[in-house]
Design an enzyme around this catalytic site. Structure first.
Site, PDB file in Angstrom:
ATOM      1  NE  ARG A 280       8.939   5.565   0.280  1.00  0.00           N
ATOM      2  CZ  ARG A 280      10.044   6.246   1.182  1.00  0.00           C
ATOM      3  NH1 ARG A 280      11.093   6.881   0.714  1.00  0.00           N
ATOM      4  NH2 ARG A 280       9.052   6.728   2.062  1.00  0.00           N
TER       5      ARG A 280
ATOM      6  N   PRO B 111       0.962  -1.274   0.259  1.00  0.00           N
ATOM      7  CG  PRO B 111      -0.460  -1.317   1.980  1.00  0.00           C
ATOM      8  CD  PRO B 111       0.343  -2.169   1.547  1.00  0.00           C
TER       9      PRO B 111
ATOM     10  CB  ALA C 174      -2.950   3.848   4.707  1.00  0.00           C
TER      11      ALA C 174
ATOM     12  CE1 TYR D 121       0.240   7.472   9.827  1.00  0.00           C
ATOM     13  CE2 TYR D 121       0.702   5.509   9.008  1.00  0.00           C
ATOM     14  CZ  TYR D 121       0.890   6.896   8.935  1.00  0.00           C
ATOM     15  OH  TYR D 121       1.881   7.268   7.914  1.00  0.00           O
TER      16      TYR D 121
ATOM     17  NE  ARG E 263       4.043  -2.625   5.155  1.00  0.00           N
ATOM     18  CZ  ARG E 263       4.593  -2.194   4.289  1.00  0.00           C
ATOM     19  NH1 ARG E 263       3.194  -0.627   3.927  1.00  0.00           N
ATOM     20  NH2 ARG E 263       5.267  -1.521   3.897  1.00  0.00           N
TER      21      ARG E 263
ATOM     22  CD  GLN F 236      -1.917  -0.350   4.949  1.00  0.00           C
ATOM     23  OE1 GLN F 236      -1.730   1.126   5.133  1.00  0.00           O
ATOM     24  NE2 GLN F 236      -0.624  -1.124   5.164  1.00  0.00           N
TER      25      GLN F 236
ATOM     26  CB  CYS G 112      -0.706   8.047   1.730  1.00  0.00           C
ATOM     27  SG  CYS G 112      -1.296   6.650   2.870  1.00  0.00           S
TER      28      CYS G 112
ATOM     29  CG  LEU H  10      15.437   0.362   1.526  1.00  0.00           C
ATOM     30  CD1 LEU H  10      17.501   1.260   2.212  1.00  0.00           C
ATOM     31  CD2 LEU H  10      15.357   2.391   0.057  1.00  0.00           C
TER      32      LEU H  10
END
Length: 368
Positions: free
Chosen positions: A328, A25, A59, A186, A234, A103, A27, A305
């Site tokens: 990413r 996920p 999310a 969160y 998660r 999510q 955002c 990564l």
């Protein structure tokens, strides 16, 4: 020739995946009043053509005050459900078949922020787009943030129902799985960590008490989502702060989740405290995934990564994790699974409109 580990089929509960690549996920901060937009049609449309085994939507807040920013996605009313339905239907109509997950999240004290490209800080109280945040305790994330309101008994009850209601909406939308966000500082993570949870009732103090609310939310979501579709979680494997949430507590939490029917656990880290000290580098979170995998039977997803094909293949091949999640890296290269399959001698599912792009030296790259 044997199939590369990264491209062997696997399962999350009853959900079959054709390979071990998960799109995590991410955002987009591009919603309007919680509603997905045309941006999301383009965004998820291209990711659904990537050849990955599973695509998890970003999310998605279960209540308006649970959004990280005013531009975050939500699934808490008929308007946000209808907007998401439009995106899901477009993806299902035009992309090759790919399991879709969603999510479900609540940002807690890390809500009411600006978009990342506009600084990402919490908006001042006099900004018309801001709102009062909530948390387990009245402890702000950053020293200059407005303190959140500590949730009382009635608010906790309402919160659990918000998650369940969003899970029911996700089921109506046809999502194949839902993931509960209990990572990155969160709200669910805020309950878990002693750094953010200073409660003195039965939701704070001991590990058992700090897990109580997240486990109750999981049970409510599991009960609200169809039994034949998986619910995953998660987590942050560590806060990277002394005295905070750590891998031993993560393992205890994972065992309880598995006992309650969790189908997989997605192991990330950090995000709870600005004093975190993260040893950033390739595979830096993989040892956390490996530690959890040795203690549970459910599948474990590693993330963080993971950018190189052989790196991902080694994570699966050595048994460090059952799946790898890309974030990413797949934004930068939305065809990463195609290139991984080409490098490893495997195949992926691609839309027929793109079949002519298959290199002449890779006649079996597009498996279907």
């Amino acid at each position: 020739m044997s199939t590369p580990a990264l491209f062997t089929p696997t399962r999350i509960g009853s959900l079959e995946l054709e390979n071990r690549i998960v799109i995590a996920p991410m955002c987009q901060y591009s919603a309007q009043d919680g509603c997905l937009t045309d941006w999301h049609v383009m965004h998820y449309g291209q990711l659904a053509m990537s050849g990955a085994g599973l695509l998890i939507f970003e999310a998605t807040a279960v209540a308006p005050e649970g959004r990280i920013s005013w531009a975050d996605a939500g699934l808490y009313d008929d308007a946000s459900e209808a907007a998401m339905d439009r995106v899901v239907k477009a993806v299902r109509q035009w992309a090759p078949p790919m399991p879709l997950g969603l999510q479900l999240a609540h940002a807690g004290r890390k809500a009411s922020c600006a978009q990342p490209w506009k600084g990402g800080k919490q908006l001042p109280a006099d900004d018309p787009r801001s709102w009062q945040t909530i948390a387990p305790s009245a402890l702000p994330f950053a020293s200059d943030d407005r303190p959140p309101l500590a949730l009382d008994a009635e608010a906790l009850k309402r919160l659990v129902e918000d998650f369940a209601a969003a899970a029911r909406r996700a089921a109506r939308l046809g999502f194949d799985a839902v993931e509960l966000h209990a990572a990155h500082g969160y709200l669910m993570h805020q309950f878990l960590s002693p750094l953010s949870n200073a409660r003195t009732d039965h939701y704070g103090g001991s590990l058992e008490n700090r897990m109580r609310l997240p486990l109750a939310v999981f049970e409510a979501v599991r009960a609200a989502f169809p039994a034949d579709r998986p619910v995953t979680v998660r987590v942050s494997g560590t806060d990277w702060v002394e005295g905070g949430w750590d891998i031993e507590q993560t393992i205890a939490f994972a065992r309880e989740l598995e006992r309650l029917g969790c189908a997989a656990i997605h192991v990330s880290s950090g995000g709870l405290d600005p004093h975190q000290s993260i040893p950033m580098g390739p595979n830096y979170q993989v040892p956390l995934a490996r530690a959890v995998r040795t203690e549970v039977d459910m599948p474990v997803i590693a993330v963080g990564l993971i950018t190189e094909v052989q790196q991902a293949e080694a994570i699966i091949g050595t048994g460090d994790a059952d799946m790898v999640a890309l974030a990413r890296g797949i934004l930068y290269n939305p065809r990463w699974p195609w290139h991984a399959a080409a490098e490893l001698g495997a195949g992926v599912t691609a839309p027929p409109q793109y079949w002519r792009s298959q290199p002449h030296t890779l006649k079996s790259l597009f498996a279907s």
